[in-house]
Design an enzyme around this catalytic site. Structure first.
Site, PDB file in Angstrom:
ATOM      1  N   HIS A  49       0.866  -1.102   0.153  1.00 45.95           N
ATOM      2  CA  HIS A  49      -0.030   0.127  -0.026  1.00 45.95           C
ATOM      3  C   HIS A  49       0.909   1.305   0.055  1.00 45.95           C
ATOM      4  CE1 HIS A  49      -2.848  -2.918   2.148  1.00 45.95           C
ATOM      5  NE2 HIS A  49      -3.409  -2.560   0.991  1.00 45.95           N
ATOM      6  N   ASP A  52       2.279   1.773   3.448  1.00 50.00           N
ATOM      7  CA  ASP A  52       3.208   0.629   3.833  1.00 50.00           C
ATOM      8  C   ASP A  52       4.663   1.235   3.498  1.00 50.00           C
ATOM      9  OD1 ASP A  52       1.451  -1.145   4.578  1.00 50.00           O
ATOM     10  OD2 ASP A  52       1.230  -2.068   2.577  1.00 50.00           O
ATOM     11  N   GLU A 172      -8.858  -4.487  -8.577  1.00 49.42           N
ATOM     12  CA  GLU A 172      -9.070  -5.621  -7.778  1.00 49.42           C
ATOM     13  C   GLU A 172     -10.224  -5.673  -7.290  1.00 49.42           C
ATOM     14  OE1 GLU A 172      -6.374  -5.936  -4.478  1.00 49.42           O
ATOM     15  OE2 GLU A 172      -7.626  -7.647  -3.805  1.00 49.42           O
ATOM     16  N   GLU A 208      -8.662 -11.519  -7.188  1.00 47.32           N
ATOM     17  CA  GLU A 208      -8.388 -12.668  -5.839  1.00 47.32           C
ATOM     18  C   GLU A 208      -9.395 -13.628  -5.778  1.00 47.32           C
ATOM     19  OE1 GLU A 208      -7.543 -10.308  -2.328  1.00 47.32           O
ATOM     20  OE2 GLU A 208      -8.713 -11.696  -1.206  1.00 47.32           O
ATOM     21  N   HIS A 211     -12.565 -13.184  -3.513  1.00 45.59           N
ATOM     22  CA  HIS A 211     -13.585 -12.119  -4.429  1.00 45.59           C
ATOM     23  C   HIS A 211     -14.419 -12.668  -5.212  1.00 45.59           C
ATOM     24  CE1 HIS A 211     -10.548  -8.588  -2.952  1.00 45.59           C
ATOM     25  NE2 HIS A 211     -10.819  -9.458  -1.998  1.00 45.59           N
ATOM     26  N   ASP A 246     -15.039 -11.779   4.258  1.00 47.31           N
ATOM     27  CA  ASP A 246     -14.050 -12.040   3.443  1.00 47.31           C
ATOM     28  C   ASP A 246     -12.892 -12.704   4.195  1.00 47.31           C
ATOM     29  OD1 ASP A 246     -11.885 -12.175   1.535  1.00 47.31           O
ATOM     30  OD2 ASP A 246     -11.601  -9.997   1.218  1.00 47.31           O
ATOM     31  N   ASP A 248      -9.960 -14.847   3.659  1.00 50.13           N
ATOM     32  CA  ASP A 248      -8.730 -14.711   2.948  1.00 50.13           C
ATOM     33  C   ASP A 248      -7.951 -15.988   3.564  1.00 50.13           C
ATOM     34  OD1 ASP A 248      -8.862 -12.546   1.637  1.00 50.13           O
ATOM     35  OD2 ASP A 248      -8.154 -11.170   3.301  1.00 50.13           O
ATOM     36  N   ASP A 278      -2.723 -13.320  -0.606  1.00 50.23           N
ATOM     37  CA  ASP A 278      -3.415 -12.286   0.182  1.00 50.23           C
ATOM     38  C   ASP A 278      -4.128 -13.114   1.116  1.00 50.23           C
ATOM     39  OD1 ASP A 278      -4.257  -9.834   1.361  1.00 50.23           O
ATOM     40  OD2 ASP A 278      -5.620  -9.306  -0.330  1.00 50.23           O
TER      41      ASP A 278
HETATM   42  C1  GLO Z   1      -9.304  -6.804   0.596  1.00 50.27           C
HETATM   43  C2  GLO Z   1      -8.320  -6.726  -0.617  1.00 50.27           C
HETATM   44  C3  GLO Z   1      -6.986  -6.169   0.091  1.00 50.27           C
HETATM   45  C4  GLO Z   1      -6.300  -5.583  -1.110  1.00 50.27           C
HETATM   46  C5  GLO Z   1      -5.115  -4.797  -0.901  1.00 50.27           C
HETATM   47  C6  GLO Z   1      -4.211  -4.422  -1.975  1.00 50.27           C
HETATM   48  O1  GLO Z   1     -10.231  -7.413   0.357  1.00 50.27           O
HETATM   49  O2  GLO Z   1      -8.010  -8.083  -0.775  1.00 50.27           O
HETATM   50  O3  GLO Z   1      -6.404  -6.908   0.981  1.00 50.27           O
HETATM   51  O4  GLO Z   1      -5.822  -6.573  -1.908  1.00 50.27           O
HETATM   52  O5  GLO Z   1      -5.445  -3.950   0.074  1.00 50.27           O
HETATM   53  O6  GLO Z   1      -4.941  -3.332  -2.681  1.00 50.27           O
HETATM   54 MG    MG Z   2      -6.618  -8.706  -2.282  1.00 53.08          MG
END
Ligand code: GLO
Ligand code: MG
Length: 339
Positions: A49, A52, A172, A208, A211, A246, A248, A278
């Site tokens: 980010h 970051d 994304e 992702e 998602h 979500d 992950d 992720d």
């Molecule tokens: C959340 C997203 C998040 C993005 C990250 C990069 O649901 O997956 O983790 O991937 O902020 O933009």
């Molecule tokens: Mg992501």
């Protein structure tokens, strides 16, 4: 190995385990220690980010100095920066959305910050900007005009493409969370937007797994379609147990068959992007195991690549020709079970 994959994850994937219902359960790991983990865990690059790299809203001189210092840390570790993603969802000015906020001053903040993220990317040596449109959506239909919102997202993408003619924008997409109803909820929605930008060749997607699953789509289907468009430029592999928040989860940990579908598609289409993860550790994970979700996902991915490469394509062809998909299914599942 046919394809030489490059593996990446973001520093936020080593986390304290706090969730909306409880505080941290693991100590915060300093940034430098996180970066030191990458090579040890078998990774090649870092996803960032903007904040970051360096705290948001500093002067450009301070931002430039901070970004150069982080670039040096990466160089010293032999790592590369895969992408920069403007984190537009934590600031008090983006409570009602960023590019689609009803407040023009807040929209301006979002655009200015995104342009700065592009400039940070330049220093970090990457051309890829990821836009996860976290708060571009609503909790109730009437709160914002959804048609105007679509145009505002397009305008924002164009502004960034124009700001730096060398960058690529990767959308994304995610259908919900944190908003109830997201604008451009699926990969397909964003692919359609790509063709309306000022430079479609510089506009694509990061997909992702979780998602797509949240949108009711097999991630491999989304990936295959984006590959056909030549617009699959990155992935966030993970897993998801049904339609809920979500999660992950570790890649392949819920549905090995669905994970294999993704590997199969990436392998056979000769995917050229990074294999990004992720993934969140379970909240119950102790500090001494706080990177296991990353190394386990990497291991599972590599094992599934081996399985994909062990599949006898002549056999697959014979099953196809005889329309014996029952037989094909058992053959693939047997391969997955090592039989
Ligand atoms: C959340 C997203 C998040 C993005 C990250 C990069 O649901 O997956 O983790 O991937 O902020 O933009
Ligand atoms: Mg992501």
């Amino acid at each position: 190995m046919a394809a030489q994959y490059k593996f990446t994850f973001g520093p936020w994937n080593i986390s304290t385990g706090s969730d909306p219902f409880g505080p941290p359960v693991r100590a915060e790991v300093p940034f430098a220690s996180k970066i030191a983990e990458y090579k040890r865990l078998g990774f090649d690059g870092v996803q960032f980010h903007d904040d970051d790299v360096v705290p948001a809203d500093l002067s450009w001189a301070e931002t430039e100095k901070g970004a150069k210092a982080v670039k040096k840390v990466l160089d010293d570790e032999g790592l590369f920066c895969e992408f920069i993603a403007p984190r537009l969802w934590e600031d008090h000015r983006t409570i009602d959305g960023a590019y689609t906020s009803n407040d023009p001053a807040e929209r301006k903040y979002a655009l200015d910050r995104s342009k700065k993220a592009v400039d940070i990317a330049h220093i970090m040596g990457t051309k890829d900007i990821v836009l996860w449109l976290a708060r571009e959506g609503t909790y109730i239909r009437e709160a914002k005009c959804p048609v105007t919102a679509s145009q505002r997202v397009l305008d924002a993408v164009n502004t960034l493409l124009d700001h730096d003619k060398t960058i690529r924008i990767l959308g994304e997409m995610k259908p919900n969370e944190p908003t109830d109803s997201a604008y451009f909820p699926t990969v397909g929605h964003f692919l359609a937007l790509c063709y309306r930008t000022m430079d479609p060749a510089r506009t694509g997607v990061l997909i992702e797994s979780a998602h797509s699953i949240l949108a009711g789509i097999d991630p491999s289907e989304d990936m295959a379609n984006a590959l056909w468009h030549n617009k699959l430029w990155s992935v966030h592999l993970n897993d998801q147990n049904g339609l809920k928040y979500d999660q992950d989860k570790t890649f392949g940990s819920v549905d090995l068959r669905r994970a294999f579908n993704q590997v199969w598609v990436l392998e056979r289409a000769n995917y050229q992007g990074c294999i990004g993860l992720d993934i969140k550790a379970m909240r119950s994970t102790k500090s001494e195991h706080q990177t296991a979700h990353l190394s386990n996902s990497l291991l599972l991915f590599k094992r599934l690549v081996e399985v994909a490469r062990s599949v006898d394509t002549a056999k697959v062809e014979a099953f196809r020709t005889s329309r014996n998909y029952e037989g094909l299914e058992l053959y693939i599942i047997n391969r997955l079970m090592g039989i």
